[in-house]
Scaffold this active site. Structure first.
Site, mmCIF file in Angstrom:
data_model
loop_
_atom_site.group_PDB
_atom_site.id
_atom_site.type_symbol
_atom_site.label_atom_id
_atom_site.label_comp_id
_atom_site.label_asym_id
_atom_site.label_seq_id
_atom_site.Cartn_x
_atom_site.Cartn_y
_atom_site.Cartn_z
ATOM 1 N N ARG A 121 -10.617 -4.212 -14.436
ATOM 2 C CA ARG A 121 -9.486 -5.074 -14.062
ATOM 3 C C ARG A 121 -9.969 -6.517 -14.132
ATOM 4 O O ARG A 121 -11.048 -6.829 -13.655
ATOM 5 C CB ARG A 121 -8.994 -4.799 -12.633
ATOM 6 C CG ARG A 121 -8.519 -3.390 -12.367
ATOM 7 C CD ARG A 121 -7.986 -3.287 -10.939
ATOM 8 N NE ARG A 121 -7.886 -1.917 -10.489
ATOM 9 C CZ ARG A 121 -6.832 -1.129 -10.686
ATOM 10 N NH1 ARG A 121 -5.793 -1.598 -11.348
ATOM 11 N NH2 ARG A 121 -6.809 0.112 -10.230
ATOM 12 N N HIS A 181 -15.278 3.165 -15.183
ATOM 13 C CA HIS A 181 -15.070 2.427 -13.933
ATOM 14 C C HIS A 181 -16.288 1.610 -13.535
ATOM 15 O O HIS A 181 -16.212 0.779 -12.631
ATOM 16 C CB HIS A 181 -14.715 3.423 -12.816
ATOM 17 C CG HIS A 181 -14.259 2.800 -11.552
ATOM 18 N ND1 HIS A 181 -15.006 2.845 -10.379
ATOM 19 C CD2 HIS A 181 -13.138 2.105 -11.239
ATOM 20 C CE1 HIS A 181 -14.348 2.223 -9.420
ATOM 21 N NE2 HIS A 181 -13.221 1.763 -9.899
ATOM 22 N N ARG A 226 -13.678 2.481 4.188
ATOM 23 C CA ARG A 226 -12.493 1.644 4.371
ATOM 24 C C ARG A 226 -11.227 2.475 4.470
ATOM 25 O O ARG A 226 -10.379 2.229 5.301
ATOM 26 C CB ARG A 226 -12.342 0.656 3.208
ATOM 27 C CG ARG A 226 -11.173 -0.319 3.429
ATOM 28 C CD ARG A 226 -10.923 -1.215 2.239
ATOM 29 N NE ARG A 226 -10.078 -0.576 1.246
ATOM 30 C CZ ARG A 226 -10.387 -0.398 -0.023
ATOM 31 N NH1 ARG A 226 -11.553 -0.790 -0.466
ATOM 32 N NH2 ARG A 226 -9.555 0.173 -0.867
ATOM 33 N N TYR A 248 -12.049 -9.694 -2.146
ATOM 34 C CA TYR A 248 -12.714 -8.386 -2.148
ATOM 35 C C TYR A 248 -14.188 -8.589 -1.841
ATOM 36 O O TYR A 248 -14.855 -9.408 -2.474
ATOM 37 C CB TYR A 248 -12.580 -7.704 -3.514
ATOM 38 C CG TYR A 248 -11.255 -7.068 -3.806
ATOM 39 C CD1 TYR A 248 -10.083 -7.516 -3.214
ATOM 40 C CD2 TYR A 248 -11.163 -6.007 -4.705
ATOM 41 C CE1 TYR A 248 -8.862 -6.936 -3.504
ATOM 42 C CE2 TYR A 248 -9.939 -5.409 -4.997
ATOM 43 C CZ TYR A 248 -8.795 -5.894 -4.393
ATOM 44 O OH TYR A 248 -7.584 -5.317 -4.681
ATOM 45 N N HIS A 274 -15.018 -3.541 -0.160
ATOM 46 C CA HIS A 274 -14.911 -2.860 -1.455
ATOM 47 C C HIS A 274 -16.245 -2.368 -2.000
ATOM 48 O O HIS A 274 -16.282 -1.531 -2.897
ATOM 49 C CB HIS A 274 -14.262 -3.830 -2.459
ATOM 50 C CG HIS A 274 -13.841 -3.207 -3.744
ATOM 51 N ND1 HIS A 274 -14.505 -3.425 -4.939
ATOM 52 C CD2 HIS A 274 -12.817 -2.370 -4.041
ATOM 53 C CE1 HIS A 274 -13.907 -2.760 -5.908
ATOM 54 N NE2 HIS A 274 -12.888 -2.106 -5.390
ATOM 55 N N ARG A 297 -5.135 1.784 -13.321
ATOM 56 C CA ARG A 297 -3.784 1.987 -12.804
ATOM 57 C C ARG A 297 -3.108 0.677 -12.382
ATOM 58 O O ARG A 297 -3.660 -0.120 -11.650
ATOM 59 C CB ARG A 297 -3.818 2.952 -11.625
ATOM 60 C CG ARG A 297 -2.442 3.258 -11.037
ATOM 61 C CD ARG A 297 -2.546 4.274 -9.930
ATOM 62 N NE ARG A 297 -2.813 5.598 -10.444
ATOM 63 C CZ ARG A 297 -3.585 6.499 -9.818
ATOM 64 N NH1 ARG A 297 -4.176 6.185 -8.692
ATOM 65 N NH2 ARG A 297 -3.763 7.685 -10.333
ATOM 66 N N ASN A 303 0.830 -1.213 0.000
ATOM 67 C CA ASN A 303 0.000 0.000 0.000
ATOM 68 C C ASN A 303 0.859 1.256 0.000
ATOM 69 O O ASN A 303 0.604 2.209 -0.752
ATOM 70 C CB ASN A 303 -0.898 0.023 1.237
ATOM 71 C CG ASN A 303 -2.062 -0.936 1.155
ATOM 72 O OD1 ASN A 303 -2.352 -1.500 0.108
ATOM 73 N ND2 ASN A 303 -2.728 -1.144 2.277
#
Length: 721
Positions: free
Chosen positions: A403, A463, A592, A496, A620, A433, A72
């Site tokens: 993703r 997204h 979160r 997730y 998530h 990213r 992270n």
């Protein structure tokens, strides 16, 4: 190319003409009402670190949280810190969300990051490593090995390590080498035995080799040595005829944020590939060194890397604790969380004869809400797409891909559908990213199979998580839709936490058809019926819903706002929540990561509560629940409360209407906000306090364990009926 005024005409939401933005914002709010977003992110990573420090957690899970913290922080420096530094260097710096100069924020980040990295190193050396040793997993130093063990390791070194090492000298004939970002290196000072001259060499620890080398052990014990320790104790083999004077580990972090000016590029893929190549040569932003590095070596690195003393992090213990991810391969289930077995949601259960379920027939019976990873991704989303690919009645499949994993069954299903003659559209977000290169590979593979691949709208990341399947039934076309909160990634779906809604609702189908047309072509759509869509009107739609609760409270009606997101940063949304609180609305925020909202401030936010939950799964999902005086409006979707999500991305929220689903989401929120549930509480000063034991020292409820139990119990109860 789509012009900006065309963009501004579309991507709307449900009717919000009754909402007056200026009227809703007529009250005054105090200055200094936000928490700094960058400092708040560091506080989030501190919460991850606190899990690693928790002796109540299994030892291998604690090691994994140390690796997560390190990973992270790497990304934070590569993106957020790099962005701040870039804006300062280019003179484009603007005040942050709390009105401070970026240079001042950068100094705060540096000070806090230094403290956190020292705490991180201490957690490994003083807590987690000893806990692993007590459990039979030893991470040793070379000095602790016996002569026989050293001899065995020397054979391994000669056979498996030495051939791939590449020492690079620095002298008048050899300039200082390029140091790749996040690589682990040894800085070596040597003396030429013939001339007596001191030289410098750099040796990269090979990233393709295991970070920890196995040592012979008896029984179930595990004994390992860090690879860099093995290499550093055999440097004489690399520099024969030279005297090795000193060696120290170091690690460099570079700016690896991708900057693409799409308006100036006719081919987004080619531009992105070129930018990915340039990323490798981004400017340095952090230098990590071991605490025993001498000043001569450090001065050389600072000079050659053109880095400041503030960007140097001197750390005790080993560098790059991302390597602790390697310990996940150790077969010690007793040192891990008790496994959860994902269930198949009741609607998609096999038939009485264990026959393959008909996903379409199940969806026709009613909307299906699936909660991952408690409920299986493979038997829901993946099965839905695989059945659609094979079904001769399916004419078209449209999907967004932000993703996904390598060897993805999702991608394969789209390929199978295209090769069977169906119309298939894949909107691939190649700018996701750190997944850019992977997404380019899959985009090209899809194109070769005949899939229509598009890359979305210029200037906007796509997204949203959407699938639209068009099926012919008795001469009529029906839309089967899936709207999710998480990526179509079978691997991350196991860790997730996300929701997904399957529906055959005609309004949702028409909404998705219009949205996909807008994303792939030149359609302009201003209104959607059951979706809230960014970038133009999602913000306004949420502000309208929040203000409706404010007005209900002022009228003495039931009012409450509950929001679950990864990040709460957007000032307009936060201000709307403050105004709702001032009107007496109970506001509960479940976040979160970053939270710039200050709860519990008298006269502004005393009715706002903020909680954070971290655990084995990464929370998530994004949920939005509005009381509506007893007629609740509930949404799930892909958008966080950040500028980029509301202004620079295509996002979609879908309204959840089935009473059972509304109750499920409400019950989940009740559990998360309960004082009997383990969580972190945010104070008005930005301090997060962990509440994981009661007044008697008993551990509070683990929400994720409880949710798994509830999902399994709900399935058993439905099976009995």
């Amino acid at each position: 190319m789509i012009e900006q005024d065309v963009l501004d005409a579309g991507l709307g939401d449900a009717d919000d003409d009754d909402f007056d933005l200026e009227e809703a914002f007529d009250s005054q709010l105090p200055d200094h009402r936000y928490l700094d977003r960058e400092v708040s992110w560091l506080a989030f990573n501190q919460r991850v670190l606190e899990l690693a420090e928790d002796p109540a957690l299994p030892a291998l899970e604690r090691a994994n949280f140390l690796a997560i913290f390190a990973s992270n922080l790497d990304e934070f420096f590569m993106v957020r810190v790099a962005g701040l530094k870039r804006r300062i260097v280019t003179g484009l710096a603007v005040p942050t969300n709390v009105g401070r100069a970026p240079a001042d924020v950068l100094a705060d980040i540096s000070a806090e990051s230094h403290l956190l990295q020292l705490r991180h190193a201490a957690a490994w050396t003083e807590q987690v490593r000893p806990a692993l040793a007590d459990a039979g997993i030893e991470i040793l130093t070379y000095e602790a090995l016996t002569d026989d063990e050293r001899a065995t390791l020397y054979e391994y070194f000669q056979a498996q390590v030495f051939p791939v090492l590449m020492p690079l000298a620095v002298d008048p004939a050899h300039p200082f080498p390029y140091i790749s970002g996040l690589s682990l290196n040894l800085a070596i000072r040597i003396r030429n035995a013939r001339t007596g001259r001191q030289e410098f060499a750099r040796l990269k620890v090979p990233p393709m080799l295991p970070r920890f080398v196995d040592l012979p052990a008896e029984g179930s014990a595990v004994r390992r040595l860090p690879l860099e320790d093995l290499i550093s104790n055999h440097l004489d083999d690399l520099f024969p005829g030279m005297e090795v004077l000193d060696h120290h580990a170091f690690r460099l972090t570079r700016n690896e944020d991708v900057m693409i000016e799409e308006d100036e590029s006719e081919n987004l893929i080619q531009a992105l590939e070129a930018e990915l190549l340039r990323r490798r040569f981004g400017p340095p932003i952090r230098l990590e060194i071991t605490d025993d590095m001498d000043d001569v070596t450090l001065d050389l690195l600072i000079t050659e890397l053109d880095i400041t003393a503030q960007e140097v992090y001197r750390l005790p213990g080993p560098l790059d604790l991302r390597g602790l991810f390697d310990l996940s391969r150790i077969d010690r289930p007793d040192l891990r969380f008790k496994p959860h077995l994902p269930t198949t949601t009741t609607a998609f259960q096999p038939g009485d004869n264990n026959s393959r379920p008909d996903i379409f027939a199940a969806i026709r019976k009613g909307d299906v809400l699936v909660h991952h990873p408690y409920e299986s991704f493979a038997t829901s989303v993946q099965a839905f797409l695989e059945q659609a690919a094979k079904d001769p009645h399916v004419l078209a499949i449209k999907q967004t891909l932000y993703r996904t994993s390598g060897d993805s069954p999702i991608v394969q299903a789209l390929i199978d559908a295209a090769e069977s003659g169906k119309q298939v559209l894949a909107l691939v977000e190649v700018k996701a990213r750190f997944d850019e290169a992977n997404n380019i590979v899959w985009a090209r593979k899809l194109e070769k199979a005949g899939v229509h691949v598009v890359y979305g709208l210029v200037g906007l990341k796509t997204h949203c998580k959407l699938v639209n399947v068009i099926r012919e039934e008795d001469g009529v076309l029906r839309s089967y839709s899936h709207i999710g909160t998480g990526n179509y990634n079978p691997k991350t779906s196991r860790i997730y936490e996300d929701f997904g809604l399957f529906t055959v609702d005609d309004q949702v189908g028409r909404d998705l058809t219009r949205l996909f047309n807008e994303l792939s072509g030149y359609a302009i759509e201003k209104k959607f019926k059951r979706l809230l869509v960014a970038p133009l009107h999602l913000r306004k739609g949420l502000l309208r819903l929040i203000d409706k609760e404010r007005r209900n409270a002022l009228a003495g009606k039931k009012a409450r706002v509950r929001i679950k997101v990864n990040s709460m940063v957007d000032e307009q949304i936060i201000d709307a929540l403050y105004r709702a609180s001032q009107a007496g609305v109970k506001v509960e925020v479940w976040v979160r990561g970053i939270c710039s909202l200050k709860p519990g401030v008298e006269g502004m936010s005393e009715n706002i509560t903020v909680r954070s939950i971290l655990g084995r799964y990464l929370e998530h999902s994004r949920l939005f629940l509005f009381e509506g005086d007893g007629d609740p409006e509930v949404y799930i979707g892909s958008a966080d409360m950040m500028h980029r999500n509301l202004d620079r991305r295509v996002e979609a929220l879908v309204r959840v209407t089935a009473p059972a689903h509304v109750k499920e989401l409400t019950d989940l929120f009740d559990l998360a906000m309960s004082d009997s549930t383990s969580s972190w509480h945010l104070g008005p000063d930005g301090t997060w306090t962990r509440h994981n034991v009661d007044e008697h020292g008993k551990l509070l409820l683990d929400m994720q364990d409880k949710t798994m139990s509830s999902v399994q119990r709900r399935r058993r109860a439905r099976a009995v009926r």
